[in-house]
Design an enzyme around this catalytic site. Structure first.
Site, PDB file in Angstrom:
ATOM      1  N   ARG A 171     -60.901   8.563 -37.046  1.00 61.52           N
ATOM      2  CA  ARG A 171     -59.697   9.317 -36.694  1.00 61.52           C
ATOM      3  C   ARG A 171     -59.373  10.357 -37.773  1.00 61.52           C
ATOM      4  O   ARG A 171     -59.868  10.284 -38.897  1.00 61.52           O
ATOM      5  CB  ARG A 171     -58.512   8.356 -36.531  1.00 61.52           C
ATOM      6  CG  ARG A 171     -58.572   7.488 -35.298  1.00 61.52           C
ATOM      7  CD  ARG A 171     -57.476   6.429 -35.292  1.00 61.52           C
ATOM      8  NE  ARG A 171     -57.716   5.358 -36.248  1.00 61.52           N
ATOM      9  CZ  ARG A 171     -56.920   4.317 -36.434  1.00 61.52           C
ATOM     10  NH1 ARG A 171     -55.793   4.226 -35.736  1.00 61.52           N
ATOM     11  NH2 ARG A 171     -57.218   3.387 -37.313  1.00 61.52           N
ATOM     12  N   LYS A 177     -55.320   5.824 -42.251  1.00 64.91           N
ATOM     13  CA  LYS A 177     -55.358   4.490 -42.836  1.00 64.91           C
ATOM     14  C   LYS A 177     -55.002   4.542 -44.316  1.00 64.91           C
ATOM     15  O   LYS A 177     -55.010   5.593 -44.959  1.00 64.91           O
ATOM     16  CB  LYS A 177     -56.741   3.860 -42.656  1.00 64.91           C
ATOM     17  CG  LYS A 177     -57.068   3.522 -41.203  1.00 64.91           C
ATOM     18  CD  LYS A 177     -56.082   2.550 -40.587  1.00 64.91           C
ATOM     19  CE  LYS A 177     -56.205   1.151 -41.161  1.00 64.91           C
ATOM     20  NZ  LYS A 177     -55.225   0.218 -40.556  1.00 64.91           N
ATOM     21  N   TYR A 228     -50.572   4.864 -42.429  1.00 61.15           N
ATOM     22  CA  TYR A 228     -50.435   3.411 -42.288  1.00 61.15           C
ATOM     23  C   TYR A 228     -50.786   2.776 -43.637  1.00 61.15           C
ATOM     24  O   TYR A 228     -51.842   3.073 -44.207  1.00 61.15           O
ATOM     25  CB  TYR A 228     -51.389   2.864 -41.224  1.00 61.15           C
ATOM     26  CG  TYR A 228     -51.028   3.193 -39.805  1.00 61.15           C
ATOM     27  CD1 TYR A 228     -49.852   2.721 -39.240  1.00 61.15           C
ATOM     28  CD2 TYR A 228     -51.878   3.959 -39.007  1.00 61.15           C
ATOM     29  CE1 TYR A 228     -49.525   3.014 -37.923  1.00 61.15           C
ATOM     30  CE2 TYR A 228     -51.560   4.259 -37.692  1.00 61.15           C
ATOM     31  CZ  TYR A 228     -50.384   3.783 -37.164  1.00 61.15           C
ATOM     32  OH  TYR A 228     -50.063   4.071 -35.857  1.00 61.15           O
ATOM     33  N   HIS A 255     -49.580  -0.958 -44.420  1.00 59.70           N
ATOM     34  CA  HIS A 255     -49.682  -2.416 -44.233  1.00 59.70           C
ATOM     35  C   HIS A 255     -49.757  -3.138 -45.583  1.00 59.70           C
ATOM     36  O   HIS A 255     -50.656  -3.941 -45.845  1.00 59.70           O
ATOM     37  CB  HIS A 255     -50.899  -2.762 -43.376  1.00 59.70           C
ATOM     38  CG  HIS A 255     -50.855  -2.161 -42.000  1.00 59.70           C
ATOM     39  ND1 HIS A 255     -49.985  -2.587 -41.019  1.00 59.70           N
ATOM     40  CD2 HIS A 255     -51.581  -1.147 -41.443  1.00 59.70           C
ATOM     41  CE1 HIS A 255     -50.176  -1.874 -39.922  1.00 59.70           C
ATOM     42  NE2 HIS A 255     -51.126  -0.990 -40.148  1.00 59.70           N
ATOM     43  N   GLU A 310     -46.028   2.382 -40.095  1.00 53.50           N
ATOM     44  CA  GLU A 310     -45.741   1.148 -39.361  1.00 53.50           C
ATOM     45  C   GLU A 310     -44.316   0.639 -39.520  1.00 53.50           C
ATOM     46  O   GLU A 310     -43.897  -0.252 -38.766  1.00 53.50           O
ATOM     47  CB  GLU A 310     -46.729   0.033 -39.754  1.00 53.50           C
ATOM     48  CG  GLU A 310     -46.557  -0.538 -41.143  1.00 53.50           C
ATOM     49  CD  GLU A 310     -47.321   0.217 -42.216  1.00 53.50           C
ATOM     50  OE1 GLU A 310     -47.422  -0.305 -43.350  1.00 53.50           O
ATOM     51  OE2 GLU A 310     -47.818   1.331 -41.927  1.00 53.50           O
ATOM     52  N   ASP A 370     -54.128  -6.469 -39.713  1.00 56.32           N
ATOM     53  CA  ASP A 370     -53.572  -5.458 -40.618  1.00 56.32           C
ATOM     54  C   ASP A 370     -52.403  -6.004 -41.426  1.00 56.32           C
ATOM     55  O   ASP A 370     -52.106  -5.510 -42.515  1.00 56.32           O
ATOM     56  CB  ASP A 370     -53.086  -4.236 -39.832  1.00 56.32           C
ATOM     57  CG  ASP A 370     -54.178  -3.195 -39.653  1.00 56.32           C
ATOM     58  OD1 ASP A 370     -55.159  -3.232 -40.396  1.00 56.32           O
ATOM     59  OD2 ASP A 370     -54.044  -2.346 -38.753  1.00 56.32           O
TER      60      ASP A 370
END
Length: 371
Positions: A15, A75, A94, A96, A118, A270
């Site tokens: 991505r 990510k 993101y 996490h 998130e 995640d």
């Protein structure tokens, strides 16, 4: 603002955080967009498309981090990126954090501002930047589960939907949120018998109304899980505690209740995973066995379908990217409460309670930095 888009370095992560259309929206507003060569190739966006949108191509990850005031990613940074991140630099991606103490401590040390997709949370408690990838992951969980139920992949050798005269597979979905809803729909559509669990009775009532006849709703409890799993072929873990560690709903001792070749797909990996025996895996090496039970625990499932995933993600993130670029993170977070809840770490301080609790670290109210 100088906006940087590095190529994703996580295993098989194809991505990209900003499409050429997004780059054009930024450059139209006089922002400078710097993108690493090849960053969009995996999603089907060539370098030339970014150049036409006014972006500047840079040769490597280091060059992007060096020049950018705001880094936009998909990510979390991996270890080789940690030392590239500098004090006061804004990272929007993101994270996490509750699943990685190393990442948490590295970002604290960097002095950067970490705004996590998130935990951006709307007034209705929905998570607008998590929803699109949860939709993709929920649907993919059934695709992957069906594949690993095949005997050559280590599964029971069961076709999810069965055929005439042969019963379909039994699927258990843990969590009735976005992931669980999409997983149940996909499994039901393929003809499986589905049970979906949640602790929220109102949510179960809603699911009972919208789901087809081959989906049953069940109140989630340890007792009910133990009663069901002996006859289950595929388990989907889709529980979520925003920003915090996922609870372990399937414990190690429960595996002995399952038949060999049962498949468990942990979409919550995640956030640490909702199966006690889960550990993060990659698309390159996605599964492992524990007590003859197949575990699929890929941490970036949507990365396998990057064209769909990139468009779905950037449709949601671009308005926030524009807001941050136009106003700066402080003013943007003052004006937009949902965006402000995405702040997890500011200049070496954790400002999101669940992240601090995950690693027993100090926590300061975010408002102290926005005053």
């Amino acid at each position: 603002m100088k906006v940087g888009i590095p190529k994703e370095l996580k295993n098989n992560e194809n991505r990209v955080a900003v499409t050429p259309a997004g780059a054009l929206e930024l450059t139209k507003l006089q922002h400078e967009v710097y993108i690493q060569r090849g960053a969009g190739a995996g999603s089907g966006f060539p370098d030339e498309a970014y150049e036409k949108a006014g972006a500047i191509l840079l040769p490597d990850t280091e060059s992007v981090y060096n020049i950018a005031e705001m880094i936009v990613k998909v990510k979390e940074p991996i270890a080789e990126e940690y030392n590239l991140i500098r004090k006061d630099q804004l990272l929007f991606t993101y994270f996490h954090f509750a699943s990685s103490e190393d990442l948490t401590r590295a970002m604290l040390k960097s002095g950067s501002v970490c705004l996590a997709y998130e935990t951006v949370e709307a007034s209705d408690r929905s998570l607008p930047l998590l929803i699109p990838m949860s939709e993709v992951a929920g649907r993919m969980s059934i695709q992957e589960g069906a594949k690993y139920l095949e005997r050559p992949a280590g599964g029971k050798g069961i076709l999810l939907g069965g055929v005439a005269g042969v019963k379909p597979a039994n699927v258990l979905v843990l969590g009735g949120g976005v992931v669980g809803t999409q997983a149940a729909k996909m499994a039901a559509g393929l003809g499986a018998n589905v049970s979906i669990m949640d602790i929220n009775l109102n949510r179960l009532r809603y699911l009972e109304d919208i789901m087809p006849a081959n989906v049953d709703t069940v109140m989630s409890s340890e007792y009910n899980i133990r009663e069901l799993i002996g006859n289950i072929d595929l388990v989907i873990g889709g529980v979520l505690i925003p920003g915090g560690k996922a609870p372990s709903l399937i414990t190690r001792d429960m595996l002995r209740l399952m038949k060999p070749g049962t498949v468990m797909v942990d979409v919550a990996i995640d956030q640490g995973g909702c199966f006690e025996t889960s550990r993060p895996t990659t698309h390159q090496d996605p599964v492992f066995m524990v007590d003859d039970i197949v575990h699929y625990c890929v941490t970036n499932m949507p990365g396998a379908v990057p064209f769909t995933s990139t468009l779905a993600l950037t449709n949601a993130t671009l308005p926030y990217v524009l807001m941050l670029a136009n106003l700066g993170w402080k003013e943007a977070c003052r004006r937009n409460e949902a965006l402000g809840k995405g702040l997890n770490i500011i200049n070496g301080t954790i400002v999101y309670k669940e992240v601090a609790e995950a690693w027993k670290l100090d926590y300061v109210e975010m408002s102290a930095f926005l005053a």
